[in-house]
Design a protein around this motif. Structure first.
Motif, PDB file in Angstrom:
ATOM      1  N   GLN A 297      23.738  11.100-140.806  1.00 20.68           N
ATOM      2  CA  GLN A 297      23.188   9.742-140.794  1.00 20.68           C
ATOM      3  C   GLN A 297      22.965   9.196-139.384  1.00 20.68           C
ATOM      4  O   GLN A 297      22.249   8.210-139.206  1.00 20.68           O
ATOM      5  CB  GLN A 297      24.148   8.793-141.534  1.00 20.68           C
ATOM      6  CG  GLN A 297      24.276   9.070-143.016  1.00 20.68           C
ATOM      7  CD  GLN A 297      22.955   8.860-143.731  1.00 20.68           C
ATOM      8  OE1 GLN A 297      22.311   7.823-143.573  1.00 20.68           O
ATOM      9  NE2 GLN A 297      22.526   9.853-144.493  1.00 20.68           N
ATOM     10  N   ILE A 298      23.607   9.821-138.414  1.00 20.65           N
ATOM     11  CA  ILE A 298      23.702   9.166-137.103  1.00 20.65           C
ATOM     12  C   ILE A 298      22.334   8.981-136.422  1.00 20.65           C
ATOM     13  O   ILE A 298      22.079   7.939-135.818  1.00 20.65           O
ATOM     14  CB  ILE A 298      24.735   9.883-136.180  1.00 20.65           C
ATOM     15  CG1 ILE A 298      25.101   9.004-134.986  1.00 20.65           C
ATOM     16  CG2 ILE A 298      24.267  11.248-135.705  1.00 20.65           C
ATOM     17  CD1 ILE A 298      25.905   7.773-135.316  1.00 20.65           C
ATOM     18  N   SER A 299      21.422   9.975-136.550  1.00 21.30           N
ATOM     19  CA  SER A 299      20.123   9.830-135.859  1.00 21.30           C
ATOM     20  C   SER A 299      19.374   8.617-136.389  1.00 21.30           C
ATOM     21  O   SER A 299      18.770   7.856-135.631  1.00 21.30           O
ATOM     22  CB  SER A 299      19.227  11.054-136.044  1.00 21.30           C
ATOM     23  OG  SER A 299      19.972  12.192-136.200  1.00 21.30           O
ATOM     24  N   LYS A 300      19.434   8.433-137.704  1.00 22.64           N
ATOM     25  CA  LYS A 300      18.738   7.310-138.333  1.00 22.64           C
ATOM     26  C   LYS A 300      19.302   5.971-137.846  1.00 22.64           C
ATOM     27  O   LYS A 300      18.551   5.050-137.502  1.00 22.64           O
ATOM     28  CB  LYS A 300      18.891   7.430-139.859  1.00 22.64           C
ATOM     29  CG  LYS A 300      17.819   6.738-140.643  1.00 22.64           C
ATOM     30  CD  LYS A 300      17.977   7.051-142.128  1.00 22.64           C
ATOM     31  CE  LYS A 300      17.957   5.766-142.933  1.00 22.64           C
ATOM     32  NZ  LYS A 300      18.533   5.948-144.266  1.00 22.64           N
ATOM     33  N   VAL A 301      20.618   5.898-137.807  1.00 26.52           N
ATOM     34  CA  VAL A 301      21.287   4.659-137.364  1.00 26.52           C
ATOM     35  C   VAL A 301      20.926   4.349-135.918  1.00 26.52           C
ATOM     36  O   VAL A 301      20.620   3.205-135.560  1.00 26.52           O
ATOM     37  CB  VAL A 301      22.821   4.796-137.537  1.00 26.52           C
ATOM     38  CG1 VAL A 301      23.559   3.655-136.860  1.00 26.52           C
ATOM     39  CG2 VAL A 301      23.187   4.872-139.022  1.00 26.52           C
ATOM     40  N   ILE A 302      20.914   5.372-135.082  1.00 27.33           N
ATOM     41  CA  ILE A 302      20.599   5.169-133.666  1.00 27.33           C
ATOM     42  C   ILE A 302      19.124   4.785-133.499  1.00 27.33           C
ATOM     43  O   ILE A 302      18.781   3.929-132.672  1.00 27.33           O
ATOM     44  CB  ILE A 302      20.962   6.435-132.844  1.00 27.33           C
ATOM     45  CG1 ILE A 302      22.493   6.631-132.832  1.00 27.33           C
ATOM     46  CG2 ILE A 302      20.403   6.359-131.439  1.00 27.33           C
ATOM     47  CD1 ILE A 302      23.291   5.529-132.147  1.00 27.33           C
TER      48      ILE A 302
END
Ligand SMILES: [Mg+2]
Ligand SMILES: [Zn+2]
Length: 336
Positions: free
Chosen positions: A189-194
């Motif tokens: 999920q991290i790329s989307k959140v960033i």
């Protein structure tokens, strides 16, 4: 059963352990204990559970043991810290009594008398018997390294506490992290959140490491990292990757515990886990504006070409982590 409690060991956890501590002149509250208790007091009821076999051994009386404990509580009261009750086992280990830790009698009593929900409560202590007590009573547990020494890192780990903390303030930070676990984002999920943060015009800073046994130096590193931009993402090395690149004895704290603890820092906006030995894949996904790294690798670290390719820069901080953590651990072992 709605109240939550913390059951503190006494010697080596709240006050310095002088081996059979009972004289008021030996009452020395351990550094950071007062701020730790202040942090936790609004959420938890406090108790002391202590084994004082010195009574049965004839070294001092039960009254003296009680007097010392009361003096400790009086001292803490000056900082507006209140305990509900203290429990003392005066028996000899050979007596096989019902109240000596790790037996859970006192916790079960407290649970009834004060409507304590043990499942959402904690035991904090410096010995294996404290951690075993937690298991028997069904609470969570934290081992603090402010008391007894151990023969090896493996011995410390094998006690099986939920967290290993340098001192009580670190333990308090770990407990408090229940309020910030939403900062933990999975690697998927991290790329989307960033990306969402970036679309709001925020400057992204990345930092990676093991962040195992924390000390004040870590907070300084995080503050310096955060100052480089708007959003700080900390990527933690997985347990398996640390065992590969550091030592089979490390980390002391599991990846889940380390994620939780890291989330409690106000400087940290997001924390995630990565399992490769280098953060290159993660950085390819994130494309940070600034990637923060330790001085031992310098400007020419392996991350540099990738970060610069996407227009980012490397910021170097002096990392004292490895040295101080090792020194801290060194002082806790081989001195039994
Ligand atoms: Mg102790
Ligand atoms: Zn007893």
């Amino acid at each position: 059963m709605s109240a939550r409690a913390i059951f503190f060991d006494r010697d080596g956890t709240l006050n310095r352990d002088h081996a059979f501590t009972y004289q008021i002149k030996d009452l020395e509250i351990i550094e950071n204990v007062v701020p730790a208790l202040q942090k936790l007091k609004s959420d938890y009821d406090f108790f002391i559970v202590t084994n004082q076999s010195g009574v049965k051994r004839g070294l001092f009386s039960l009254e003296e043991a009680e007097k010392f404990t009361s003096a400790l509580l009086e001292e803490l009261k000056k900082s507006k810290i209140d305990f509900k009750k203290f429990y003392i086992c005066p028996h000899h280990p050979n007596e096989n009594c019902e109240c000596r830790k790790p037996k859970a009698k006192f916790l079960l009593e407290a649970s009834k008398e004060f409507q304590i929900d043990l499942k959402s409560s904690w035991v904090i202590g410096d010995r294996g018997s404290d951690i075993e007590l937690a298991k028997r009573a069904g609470t969570s547990s934290i081992l603090v390294l402010t008391g007894v020494n151990f023969s090896s890192l493996q011995e410390i780990k094998s006690l099986g506490s939920d967290y290993i903390a340098a001192d009580l303030l670190e333990a308090a930070n770990f407990i408090e992290a229940e309020k910030t676990i939403s900062k933990i984002i999975s690697r998927d999920q991290i790329s989307k959140v960033i990306q969402q943060e970036r679309s709001k015009g925020r400057k992204i800073v990345t930092l990676n490491g093991s962040f195992d046994l924390l000390h004040e130096g870590h907070q300084k590193i995080l503050a310096e990292a955060k100052a480089q931009g708007d959003i700080l993402l900390v990527a933690l090395n997985s347990d398996a990757s640390i065992q590969t690149y550091k030592s089979p004895d490390r980390p002391l704290n599991s990846e889940n515990s380390r994620l939780r603890r890291m989330s409690a820092f106000s400087e940290v906006d997001y924390v995630t886990l990565f399992s490769e030995t280098t953060p290159l894949d993660l950085l390819e996904d994130i494309r940070p504006d600034v990637h923060v790294n330790g001085s031992e690798y310098g400007e020419n670290c392996i991350e540099a070409p990738l970060v610069k390719k996407y227009g980012g820069r490397i910021h170097i901080v002096k990392l004292v982590e490895g040295r101080s953590t090792s020194a801290l651990l060194q002082s806790k072992i081989h001195k039994k």
